[in-house]
Design a protein around this motif. Structure first.
Motif, PDB file in Angstrom:
ATOM      1  N   LEU A  13       0.825  -1.204   0.000  1.00 16.51           N
ATOM      2  CA  LEU A  13       0.000   0.000   0.000  1.00 16.51           C
ATOM      3  C   LEU A  13       0.863   1.260   0.000  1.00 16.51           C
ATOM      4  O   LEU A  13       0.599   2.208  -0.744  1.00 16.51           O
ATOM      5  CB  LEU A  13      -0.929  -0.011   1.220  1.00 16.51           C
ATOM      6  CG  LEU A  13      -2.100   0.937   1.196  1.00 16.51           C
ATOM      7  CD1 LEU A  13      -3.034   0.647   0.036  1.00 16.51           C
ATOM      8  CD2 LEU A  13      -2.862   0.852   2.499  1.00 16.51           C
ATOM      9  N   ILE A  31      -9.420   6.752  -2.587  1.00 17.02           N
ATOM     10  CA  ILE A  31      -9.969   5.417  -2.340  1.00 17.02           C
ATOM     11  C   ILE A  31     -11.315   5.498  -1.619  1.00 17.02           C
ATOM     12  O   ILE A  31     -12.140   4.606  -1.735  1.00 17.02           O
ATOM     13  CB  ILE A  31      -8.950   4.569  -1.544  1.00 17.02           C
ATOM     14  CG1 ILE A  31      -7.701   4.342  -2.388  1.00 17.02           C
ATOM     15  CG2 ILE A  31      -9.551   3.234  -1.125  1.00 17.02           C
ATOM     16  CD1 ILE A  31      -6.589   3.649  -1.666  1.00 17.02           C
ATOM     17  N   ILE A  54     -12.498  -0.902  -2.620  1.00 17.04           N
ATOM     18  CA  ILE A  54     -11.788  -1.755  -3.579  1.00 17.04           C
ATOM     19  C   ILE A  54     -12.064  -1.283  -5.002  1.00 17.04           C
ATOM     20  O   ILE A  54     -11.155  -1.223  -5.838  1.00 17.04           O
ATOM     21  CB  ILE A  54     -12.183  -3.235  -3.400  1.00 17.04           C
ATOM     22  CG1 ILE A  54     -11.652  -3.760  -2.075  1.00 17.04           C
ATOM     23  CG2 ILE A  54     -11.661  -4.095  -4.561  1.00 17.04           C
ATOM     24  CD1 ILE A  54     -12.198  -5.111  -1.678  1.00 17.04           C
ATOM     25  N   GLN A  55     -13.298  -0.930  -5.281  1.00 18.00           N
ATOM     26  CA  GLN A  55     -13.639  -0.417  -6.605  1.00 18.00           C
ATOM     27  C   GLN A  55     -12.875   0.878  -6.901  1.00 18.00           C
ATOM     28  O   GLN A  55     -12.370   1.070  -8.013  1.00 18.00           O
ATOM     29  CB  GLN A  55     -15.147  -0.193  -6.725  1.00 18.00           C
ATOM     30  CG  GLN A  55     -15.931  -1.485  -6.736  1.00 18.00           C
ATOM     31  CD  GLN A  55     -17.429  -1.279  -6.588  1.00 18.00           C
ATOM     32  OE1 GLN A  55     -17.893  -0.260  -6.071  1.00 18.00           O
ATOM     33  NE2 GLN A  55     -18.198  -2.252  -7.053  1.00 18.00           N
ATOM     34  N   LEU A  57     -10.003   1.804  -5.505  1.00 19.40           N
ATOM     35  CA  LEU A  57      -8.596   1.440  -5.664  1.00 19.40           C
ATOM     36  C   LEU A  57      -8.368   0.868  -7.058  1.00 19.40           C
ATOM     37  O   LEU A  57      -7.350   1.144  -7.703  1.00 19.40           O
ATOM     38  CB  LEU A  57      -8.170   0.436  -4.593  1.00 19.40           C
ATOM     39  CG  LEU A  57      -6.730  -0.071  -4.658  1.00 19.40           C
ATOM     40  CD1 LEU A  57      -5.732   1.080  -4.575  1.00 19.40           C
ATOM     41  CD2 LEU A  57      -6.475  -1.079  -3.551  1.00 19.40           C
ATOM     42  N   ASN A  58      -9.322   0.107  -7.533  1.00 16.02           N
ATOM     43  CA  ASN A  58      -9.230  -0.464  -8.873  1.00 16.02           C
ATOM     44  C   ASN A  58      -9.123   0.640  -9.927  1.00 16.02           C
ATOM     45  O   ASN A  58      -8.340   0.534 -10.875  1.00 16.02           O
ATOM     46  CB  ASN A  58     -10.454  -1.343  -9.131  1.00 16.02           C
ATOM     47  CG  ASN A  58     -10.138  -2.543  -9.967  1.00 16.02           C
ATOM     48  OD1 ASN A  58      -9.035  -3.062  -9.947  1.00 16.02           O
ATOM     49  ND2 ASN A  58     -11.128  -2.996 -10.708  1.00 16.02           N
ATOM     50  N   LEU A  61      -5.624   2.161  -9.785  1.00 16.59           N
ATOM     51  CA  LEU A  61      -4.654   1.257 -10.405  1.00 16.59           C
ATOM     52  C   LEU A  61      -4.799   1.251 -11.922  1.00 16.59           C
ATOM     53  O   LEU A  61      -3.809   1.315 -12.651  1.00 16.59           O
ATOM     54  CB  LEU A  61      -4.823  -0.164  -9.861  1.00 16.59           C
ATOM     55  CG  LEU A  61      -4.465  -0.361  -8.400  1.00 16.59           C
ATOM     56  CD1 LEU A  61      -4.871  -1.749  -7.943  1.00 16.59           C
ATOM     57  CD2 LEU A  61      -2.979  -0.127  -8.164  1.00 16.59           C
ATOM     58  N   ASP A  68      -5.399  -3.984 -12.485  1.00 21.97           N
ATOM     59  CA  ASP A  68      -6.461  -3.927 -11.484  1.00 21.97           C
ATOM     60  C   ASP A  68      -6.004  -4.597 -10.194  1.00 21.97           C
ATOM     61  O   ASP A  68      -4.866  -5.043 -10.090  1.00 21.97           O
ATOM     62  CB  ASP A  68      -7.758  -4.546 -12.005  1.00 21.97           C
ATOM     63  CG  ASP A  68      -7.598  -6.001 -12.398  1.00 21.97           C
ATOM     64  OD1 ASP A  68      -6.679  -6.675 -11.894  1.00 21.97           O
ATOM     65  OD2 ASP A  68      -8.400  -6.483 -13.213  1.00 21.97           O
ATOM     66  N   VAL A  69      -6.910  -4.662  -9.224  1.00 21.09           N
ATOM     67  CA  VAL A  69      -6.539  -5.203  -7.910  1.00 21.09           C
ATOM     68  C   VAL A  69      -6.102  -6.666  -7.980  1.00 21.09           C
ATOM     69  O   VAL A  69      -5.367  -7.117  -7.108  1.00 21.09           O
ATOM     70  CB  VAL A  69      -7.666  -5.031  -6.864  1.00 21.09           C
ATOM     71  CG1 VAL A  69      -7.885  -3.572  -6.540  1.00 21.09           C
ATOM     72  CG2 VAL A  69      -8.945  -5.688  -7.311  1.00 21.09           C
ATOM     73  N   ASP A  70      -6.514  -7.381  -9.007  1.00 23.06           N
ATOM     74  CA  ASP A  70      -6.079  -8.773  -9.148  1.00 23.06           C
ATOM     75  C   ASP A  70      -4.582  -8.880  -9.392  1.00 23.06           C
ATOM     76  O   ASP A  70      -3.995  -9.941  -9.206  1.00 23.06           O
ATOM     77  CB  ASP A  70      -6.840  -9.460 -10.280  1.00 23.06           C
ATOM     78  CG  ASP A  70      -8.305  -9.666  -9.953  1.00 23.06           C
ATOM     79  OD1 ASP A  70      -8.631  -9.783  -8.750  1.00 23.06           O
ATOM     80  OD2 ASP A  70      -9.118  -9.687 -10.887  1.00 23.06           O
ATOM     81  N   LEU A  72      -2.355  -7.225  -7.696  1.00 25.04           N
ATOM     82  CA  LEU A  72      -1.671  -6.938  -6.436  1.00 25.04           C
ATOM     83  C   LEU A  72      -1.446  -8.204  -5.616  1.00 25.04           C
ATOM     84  O   LEU A  72      -2.215  -9.158  -5.715  1.00 25.04           O
ATOM     85  CB  LEU A  72      -2.501  -5.965  -5.592  1.00 25.04           C
ATOM     86  CG  LEU A  72      -2.712  -4.582  -6.172  1.00 25.04           C
ATOM     87  CD1 LEU A  72      -3.644  -3.784  -5.274  1.00 25.04           C
ATOM     88  CD2 LEU A  72      -1.396  -3.855  -6.345  1.00 25.04           C
ATOM     89  N   LEU A  76      -1.968  -6.202   1.285  1.00 24.89           N
ATOM     90  CA  LEU A  76      -1.417  -4.881   0.989  1.00 24.89           C
ATOM     91  C   LEU A  76      -0.624  -4.308   2.148  1.00 24.89           C
ATOM     92  O   LEU A  76       0.134  -3.362   1.979  1.00 24.89           O
ATOM     93  CB  LEU A  76      -2.537  -3.907   0.624  1.00 24.89           C
ATOM     94  CG  LEU A  76      -3.354  -4.266  -0.622  1.00 24.89           C
ATOM     95  CD1 LEU A  76      -4.390  -3.189  -0.884  1.00 24.89           C
ATOM     96  CD2 LEU A  76      -2.465  -4.469  -1.824  1.00 24.89           C
TER      97      LEU A  76
END
Length: 90
Positions: A13, A31, A54-55, A57-58, A61, A68-70, A72, A76
């Motif tokens: 993070l 975020i 999360i959305q 943060l996506n 990214l 995307d978050v996948d 990472l 974090l």
């Protein structure tokens, strides 16, 4: 600013925030979470994001790293290798 070609022992993070050159406050606003949550995550405390966070943060990214978050690491709040994530020019 982090150098993606060098190993980094900071939590993921913090690496992301540092790479973006954002304050904790600005990153938290992007975020949609509290500054305290970012602080805890950057200091190794396991944190939980809401679906909305999360959305958001996506989006950060995707807009800055093209991923995307996948992409990472799972946690974090722990050190992780972001070389593949931030090795391209943003």
């Amino acid at each position: 600013m982090i150098n993606p070609s060098e190993p980094n022992d900071q939590p993921v993070l913090k690496q992301i925030r540092d790479f973006l050159g954002l304050s904790r406050e600005r990153f938290a606003r992007l975020i949609g979470c509290s500054t305290q949550k970012i602080y805890r995550g950057e200091n190794g405390v396991e944190i939980t994001f809401t679906i909305e966070e999360i959305q958001n943060l996506n989006v950060v990214l995707r807009d800055n790293f093209g991923c995307d978050v996948d992409s990472l690491p799972r946690r974090l709040s722990e050190p992780g290798d972001l070389t593949n994530l931030i090795s391209h020019d943003s």
